[in-house]
Design an enzyme around this catalytic site. Structure first.
Site, PDB file in Angstrom:
ATOM      1  CD  GLU A 133      -6.672  -1.400  -6.185  1.00 29.96           C
ATOM      2  OE1 GLU A 133      -7.673  -2.068  -6.491  1.00 29.96           O
ATOM      3  OE2 GLU A 133      -6.756  -0.217  -5.775  1.00 29.96           O
ATOM      4  CD  GLU A 190      -8.882  -4.220  -2.595  1.00 29.41           C
ATOM      5  OE1 GLU A 190      -9.707  -3.411  -3.076  1.00 29.41           O
ATOM      6  OE2 GLU A 190      -7.817  -3.858  -2.069  1.00 29.41           O
TER       7      GLU A 190
END
Length: 587
Positions: A159, A235
């Site tokens: 991320e 995710e």
């Protein structure tokens, strides 16, 4: 050559169409004796892949030291067990992992450098990363798909678009994997935000996204960023984590299953976060710090498909039904809940006060001013700081820079109050009864920040301390990592509920070990061990009110429970029960 390749809209595995249906399970949050059980349950839910992060801070606890690959950290063993179960693996070695894990997985010996620019091309950072990969990757190479192993893809960073935009850093990291023999598909993951995807992406590398809802919108944003290639949610958030003092988060199983169905109907691949959350044993939990410091609780149940103790929860059944509409699911019975220990009451009749016995646990480091925990050579746990106060009377203690993260202050052994990073405390009103009174400060590291710019914030006392403007000098600083309790001088006590930090111990009998949950009604805050295994923190502020006790921690016959109670207790007992209590819920 990579076994997993991409087409204009999907994956090929060994040349055949393949959809990744994965679930997250962090080996380092699960007792290794239970890995096989959890992996079997992953396959039976319909997963063909499992995903795991790799925590640098545990695998390399010392600068340029050897990589630790045993016990909970036996990553080669975990990968071998996944392959034996017929599962592929998505490997996410960071170096930064977030994961609600202490320091986001970055080692404190690295993050403590105030000038280092983390997660950038700063050579101090990238050189350390590459030296780590030099020792981490060779033992893992036999488990790469190119060598016949289960690892089909490796993530670059984590991320990153939420943190920075240093594409050259990402390129160097990707090349570091290639230079060390990783042939597998590389991918990045970022939140489903156009700016994050742009900043965290790497040309020529598969981009994936992270989200928990708004499936169509999120996939559209990913497709706009990456016009061709597989769509994948790396995710798919099906629950959430908890902070001390907050609610316990849950998500309705039907709601999560409906979004999983939308993902699979759209043809996307998915990694369910979390399939099995596990536990932040010992001192491994992370923390958030946006406006205030918020440490994460011991449980990482995450309202996952498998509960913290590995039982199929409502989402397990709902997800299995959804997956069966899109892919083959094993024609085998759904696993039943595991056996639980019958309730056991533990009498804690032995005690050892902490402050008077600090010297037995660790030799002090003498310094004119307090030093941080890392300067004491310790990354987690507690520290005791001791000096004398030359003045007397009522006044203010001032702790320059505050505390990291929670400090109990004692004057001549009497508790004067508590300071918390959470409240930005730096001063405490105290009464000093006479010149030369002993000042002791017990500081707890409540967990390293794992997200944002405050990663690496120091722990312990963070600067000079003064009383009514007069600097206090000459400190004895005791590191207390508490990884070995053998030196604790337990003795029978007639003051089991005395209001002072103390270790308490007792024994109990077990006929057949099974999973259990420790509950400590009447106790305030502290740490718990069974047979020397650190279960983690307890705190009556909740939401969590039980600690998970894995069956392999128990043994047939006599077992020992130790509690370090930091405040006061109104009880001399603890209870092992068969039911978890993670607190009031918020959905």
């Amino acid at each position: 050559m990579s076994a997993l390749t991409t087409t204009s809209d999907g994956f090929l595995l060994h040349g055949e169409p393949f959809r990744i249906i994965s679930g997250a399970m962090h080996y380092f949050r699960v007792h290794p004796d239970q890995w096989a059980d959890r992996l079997r349950k992953a396959r039976l839910m319909g997963l063909n892949t499992v995903e795991t992060y790799v925590p640098w801070n545990l695998h390399q606890p010392e600068p340029d030291g050897p990589v630790v690959l045993d016990g909970f950290l036996d990553l080669p063993g975990y990968l071998a067990q996944a392959q034996a179960e017929g599962l592929h693996v998505l490997l996410r070695p960071g170096p930064y992992i977030c994961a609600e894990w202490d320091g986001g997985g970055l080692p404190s010996w690295l993050t403590s450098d105030p000038d280092i620019r983390l997660r950038t091309g700063d050579p101090r950072f990238t050189d350390a990363v590459e030296r780590y990969l030099d020792v981490l990757l060779p033992p893992l190479m036999p488990y790469m798909a190119s060598s016949g192993g289960p690892v089909i893809a490796v993530q670059v960073e984590n991320e990153y678009g939420a943190y920075g935009d240093d594409t050259a850093y990402l390129e160097r990291l990707a090349q570091a994997f290639r230079d060390r023999g990783v042939e597998e598909l590389l991918f990045t993951c970022d939140q489903a935000d156009p700016a994050h995807l742009a900043a965290g992406g790497l040309p020529g590398t598969l981009a994936t996204s992270t989200f928990g809802s708004r499936v169509e919108q999120s996939l559209q944003r990913l497709r706009e960023h990456q016009p061709q290639g597989p769509l994948m949610c790396a995710e798919f958030w099906i629950g959430w984590f908890d902070h001390w003092g907050g609610p316990h988060h849950v998500r309705d199983a039907a709601d999560a299953a409906a979004d999983l169905d939308r993902l699979l109907t759209a043809g996307a691949s998915v990694n369910i976060y979390m399939f099995h959350g596990g536990t932040n044993f010992a001192f491994t939990n992370g923390a958030n710090h946006k406006h205030a410091y918020q440490p994460t609780v011991t449980s990482y149940d995450y309202d996952a498909a498998l509960t913290e103790c590995g039982d199929p929860g409502p989402k397990y059944h709902a997800f299995r039904d959804v997956i069966a509409r899109h892919a083959p699911v094993p024609d085998e019975p759904v696993p039943a809940p595991g056996p639980k220990l019958a309730p056991v009451t533990v009498e804690l009749g032995h005690r050892a006060a902490l402050l008077p016995n600090a010297g037995k646990l660790a030799a002090p480091v003498h310094a004119e001013n307090p030093v941080t925990m890392l300067e004491l050579g310790q990354q987690t746990g507690y520290a005791i700081y001791r000096t004398t106060v030359p003045g007397s009377g009522d006044g203010l203690l001032h702790f320059e820079g505050g505390v990291g993260d929670r400090a109990q202050v004692f004057v001549d052994g009497v508790c004067a109050g508590t300071l918390e990073r959470e409240r930005h405390d730096e001063t405490l009103a105290v009464r000093v009864p006479h010149p030369g009174a002993t000042l002791e400060v017990l500081v707890e590291n409540m967990g390293g920040v794992n997200y944002g710019p405050r990663i690496g914030a120091p722990k312990g006392l963070l600067g000079p301390v003064s009383f009514n403007g007069t600097a206090l000098r000459g400190w004895d600083c005791h590191p207390l990592p508490l990884d070995d309790l053998s030196a604790v001088p337990f003795a029978p006590t007639d003051e089991p509920t005395a209001a002072a930090p103390a270790f308490h111990s007792g024994t109990f009998e077990v006929a057949t070990p099974a999973d259990a949950f420790l509950t400590v009604p009447g106790w305030t805050k502290g740490q718990a061990w069974i047979n020397g295994f650190n279960l983690g923190r307890y705190w009556n502020r909740g939401p969590q009110h039980t600690l998970y006790v894995p069956a392999p921690v128990l043994r047939q016959g006599t077992n020992e429970l130790v509690l370090l109670e930091l405040h006061a207790t109104t009880s001399v007992r603890a209870l092992l029960t068969d039911t978890p209590d993670l607190g009031p819920v918020i959905s």
